[in-house]
Design a protein around this motif. Structure first.
Motif, mmCIF file in Angstrom:
data_model
loop_
_atom_site.group_PDB
_atom_site.id
_atom_site.type_symbol
_atom_site.label_atom_id
_atom_site.label_comp_id
_atom_site.label_asym_id
_atom_site.label_seq_id
_atom_site.Cartn_x
_atom_site.Cartn_y
_atom_site.Cartn_z
ATOM 1 N N PHE A 1 0.845 -1.186 0.000
ATOM 2 C CA PHE A 1 0.000 0.000 0.000
ATOM 3 C C PHE A 1 0.881 1.238 0.000
ATOM 4 C CE2 PHE A 1 -1.972 3.481 2.392
ATOM 5 C CZ PHE A 1 -3.122 3.684 1.644
ATOM 6 N N TYR A 2 0.466 2.221 -0.790
ATOM 7 C CA TYR A 2 1.130 3.521 -0.731
ATOM 8 C C TYR A 2 0.119 4.621 -0.985
ATOM 9 C CZ TYR A 2 1.135 3.623 -5.870
ATOM 10 O OH TYR A 2 0.758 3.629 -7.188
ATOM 11 N N VAL A 3 0.447 5.803 -0.489
ATOM 12 C CA VAL A 3 -0.366 6.993 -0.712
ATOM 13 C C VAL A 3 0.265 7.733 -1.877
ATOM 14 C CG1 VAL A 3 -1.141 9.184 0.282
ATOM 15 C CG2 VAL A 3 -1.044 7.129 1.711
ATOM 16 N N SER A 4 -0.571 8.243 -2.766
ATOM 17 C CA SER A 4 -0.070 8.989 -3.910
ATOM 18 C C SER A 4 0.900 10.079 -3.447
ATOM 19 C CB SER A 4 -1.227 9.614 -4.682
ATOM 20 O OG SER A 4 -0.725 10.356 -5.772
ATOM 21 N N ARG A 5 1.979 10.239 -4.164
ATOM 22 C CA ARG A 5 2.991 11.218 -3.800
ATOM 23 C C ARG A 5 2.697 12.598 -4.378
ATOM 24 N NH1 ARG A 5 4.519 6.344 -3.329
ATOM 25 N NH2 ARG A 5 6.381 5.601 -2.326
ATOM 26 N N TYR A 6 1.720 12.680 -5.282
ATOM 27 C CA TYR A 6 1.390 13.946 -5.931
ATOM 28 C C TYR A 6 0.461 14.770 -5.047
ATOM 29 C CZ TYR A 6 3.390 11.460 -9.826
ATOM 30 O OH TYR A 6 4.241 10.736 -10.613
ATOM 31 N N LYS A 7 0.785 16.033 -4.895
ATOM 32 C CA LYS A 7 0.062 16.932 -3.991
ATOM 33 C C LYS A 7 -1.447 16.889 -4.213
ATOM 34 C CE LYS A 7 -0.060 21.761 -2.562
ATOM 35 N NZ LYS A 7 0.526 23.088 -2.730
ATOM 36 N N LYS A 8 -1.886 16.909 -5.463
ATOM 37 C CA LYS A 8 -3.317 16.988 -5.752
ATOM 38 C C LYS A 8 -4.034 15.646 -5.672
ATOM 39 C CE LYS A 8 -2.911 21.152 -8.503
ATOM 40 N NZ LYS A 8 -3.126 21.779 -9.803
#
Length: 174
Positions: free
Chosen positions: A79-86
């Motif tokens: 699992f990972y959280v998107s690294r892009y701010k938006k």
């Protein structure tokens, strides 16, 4: 109750993998790639060697859970959280695999439930891609609140065959 919804054995433990588990991760990934080349693989694994090890080390920097039974790694889920701010409101599940000999025990369900419990405090929705012919995996995801929202046609090519993946999402809250 279907066999893939059976409760997991009580001696199974789920924990986050660390760099100390690198060899176990390499072994289970090799099995997954060999058994299901239409589902598993990455450019780094195609290249092998240092590139593959570097990719695994990077993955272990995110959340990769392992299911252990009798001291052996029998399943994984990342699992990972998107690294892009938006798009930091989106999480992604990747590389879910349970060894053939350990299927039907609820291992996949336990891994997904644990990932979702960790994800709910961090993101609004969780996405994944799954092979369109992986019916047991699709049922596992649906039992855990995922819905198919699209198809990625011909996303994988193995030899002359192409394979589609379903795109699935699980939203938290209303």
């Amino acid at each position: 109750m279907t066999s893939d919804a059976m409760p997991a054995q009580s001696d199974m433990k789920i924990r986050r993998l660390t760099l100390d588990d690198l060899d176990c991760l390499r072994e289970i990934r090799a099995e997954a790639i060999q058994m299901y080349p239409q589902t598993f693989g990455s450019p780094e694994e195609d290249e092998g060697g240092d590139a593959m090890v570097a990719a695994y080390r990077h993955w272990l920097g995110d959340t990769v859970l392992g299911a252990f039974e009798c001291g052996g790694l029998i399943g994984v889920a990342g699992f990972y959280v998107s690294r892009y701010k938006k798009s930091k409101h989106r999480g992604h599940i990747f590389s879910v695999y349970v060894r053939e000999s350990d299927r039907g025990k609820g291992v996949g369900d336990r891994l997904i439930k644990d990932i979702l419990a960790r994800a709910e405090a961090r993101v609004e929705q969780v996405h994944l891609a799954v092979g369109s012919t992986a019916t047991a995996a699709i049922r596992t995801y649906e039992r855990n609140g995922f819905e198919i929202y699209g198809t990625d046609p011909g996303v994988i090519r193995v030899g002359d065959a192409t394979y589609d993946h379903y795109l699935m999402v699980r939203k938290f809250g209303p």
